[in-house]
Design an enzyme around this catalytic site. Sequence first.
Site, PDB file in Angstrom:
ATOM      1  N   ARG A  34     -16.496  -7.509   1.950  1.00 49.89           N
ATOM      2  CA  ARG A  34     -17.410  -6.811   1.035  1.00 49.89           C
ATOM      3  C   ARG A  34     -17.632  -7.692  -0.170  1.00 49.89           C
ATOM      4  O   ARG A  34     -16.940  -8.691  -0.370  1.00 49.89           O
ATOM      5  CB  ARG A  34     -16.786  -5.482   0.588  1.00 49.89           C
ATOM      6  CG  ARG A  34     -16.753  -4.428   1.661  1.00 49.89           C
ATOM      7  CD  ARG A  34     -15.695  -3.394   1.395  1.00 49.89           C
ATOM      8  NE  ARG A  34     -14.371  -3.996   1.424  1.00 49.89           N
ATOM      9  CZ  ARG A  34     -13.228  -3.347   1.263  1.00 49.89           C
ATOM     10  NH1 ARG A  34     -13.239  -2.069   1.044  1.00 49.89           N
ATOM     11  NH2 ARG A  34     -12.079  -3.981   1.324  1.00 49.89           N
ATOM     12  N   LYS A  44       0.821  -1.211   0.000  1.00 44.17           N
ATOM     13  CA  LYS A  44       0.000   0.000   0.000  1.00 44.17           C
ATOM     14  C   LYS A  44       0.853   1.257   0.000  1.00 44.17           C
ATOM     15  O   LYS A  44       1.891   1.310   0.635  1.00 44.17           O
ATOM     16  CB  LYS A  44      -0.893   0.031   1.246  1.00 44.17           C
ATOM     17  CG  LYS A  44      -1.743  -1.197   1.400  1.00 44.17           C
ATOM     18  CD  LYS A  44      -3.195  -0.885   1.525  1.00 44.17           C
ATOM     19  CE  LYS A  44      -3.987  -2.163   1.376  1.00 44.17           C
ATOM     20  NZ  LYS A  44      -5.301  -2.103   1.909  1.00 44.17           N
TER      21      LYS A  44
HETATM   22  P1  ADP Z   1      -6.002  -4.190   4.629  1.00 43.61           P
HETATM   23  O1  ADP Z   1      -4.770  -3.459   4.184  1.00 43.61           O
HETATM   24  O2  ADP Z   1      -5.749  -5.314   5.574  1.00 43.61           O
HETATM   25  O3  ADP Z   1      -6.947  -4.568   3.521  1.00 43.61           O
HETATM   26  P2  ADP Z   1      -7.976  -2.200   5.266  1.00 43.61           P
HETATM   27  O4  ADP Z   1      -7.805  -1.043   6.184  1.00 43.61           O
HETATM   28  O5  ADP Z   1      -8.199  -1.893   3.830  1.00 43.61           O
HETATM   29  O6  ADP Z   1      -6.708  -3.086   5.522  1.00 43.61           O
HETATM   30  O7  ADP Z   1      -9.168  -3.115   5.765  1.00 43.61           O
HETATM   31  C1  ADP Z   1      -9.157  -3.742   7.028  1.00 43.61           C
HETATM   32  C2  ADP Z   1     -10.291  -4.749   7.095  1.00 43.61           C
HETATM   33  O8  ADP Z   1     -11.536  -4.073   7.009  1.00 43.61           O
HETATM   34  C3  ADP Z   1     -10.301  -5.763   5.961  1.00 43.61           C
HETATM   35  O9  ADP Z   1     -10.794  -6.989   6.462  1.00 43.61           O
HETATM   36  C4  ADP Z   1     -11.284  -5.180   4.969  1.00 43.61           C
HETATM   37  O10 ADP Z   1     -11.862  -6.183   4.148  1.00 43.61           O
HETATM   38  C5  ADP Z   1     -12.290  -4.589   5.932  1.00 43.61           C
HETATM   39  N1  ADP Z   1     -13.043  -3.493   5.335  1.00 43.61           N
HETATM   40  C6  ADP Z   1     -12.574  -2.469   4.604  1.00 43.61           C
HETATM   41  N2  ADP Z   1     -13.568  -1.641   4.219  1.00 43.61           N
HETATM   42  C7  ADP Z   1     -14.721  -2.182   4.715  1.00 43.61           C
HETATM   43  C8  ADP Z   1     -16.116  -1.824   4.638  1.00 43.61           C
HETATM   44  N3  ADP Z   1     -16.524  -0.764   3.954  1.00 43.61           N
HETATM   45  N4  ADP Z   1     -17.004  -2.604   5.292  1.00 43.61           N
HETATM   46  C9  ADP Z   1     -16.585  -3.697   5.960  1.00 43.61           C
HETATM   47  N5  ADP Z   1     -15.302  -4.110   6.057  1.00 43.61           N
HETATM   48  C10 ADP Z   1     -14.380  -3.359   5.439  1.00 43.61           C
END
Ligand code: ADP
Length: 164
Positions: free
Chosen positions: A91, A42
Amino acid sequence: MTIAIYPGSFDPITSGHIDIAVRACKLFEKVIIGIYETPVDKNLLFSTEERVAMAKKAVAGYPNIEVQSYKGLTGEFARRVGARAMIRGLRMGGDFEREFNMAMMNKKMFPDLELVCFMASVEYQFVSSSLLKEAAGLGGGINQLVPPHVATALRKKYKITNSD
Ligand code: ADP
């Protein structure tokens, strides 16, 4: 005490993330939002300190949700804080496949750590930190998708002056 970690980049925390943490804190005695300091895949917009501060403010009203940053393997972080479960949000689309692969790897390394996945709520299915940053960078409305302090931080990063 049944402790769960909720790990992720949280760059920044969104209403979708908060929804999952709040739902999880009703099932576990303590939920620790674990913020990866340096995710390899990222391009981070916010520093670790900024991500932690935004997440802390977002869950300030929930005494059994904590926020910590960590480096290294998520399973080791779980072990360090005494967590039995790891929470993730799913999601529609690619999340399942990604989580499934990660879960298989983690199960080999940390067999005692259980993965608990929550289905994303309908209203947050399409909310992701990356799309949010893209929209905010182009001056799009983000107020419905993040808490007010996160919207302000995003606008500040992108030097945007409009309110939504
Ligand atoms: P990562 O780098 O591990 O993907 P994120 O911050 O993007 O970290 O997401 C952390 C967790 O939250 C992951 O399990 C992701 O699928 C979940 N997540 C992200 N956005 C949403 C959302 N809008 N609703 C539910 N879960 C979410």
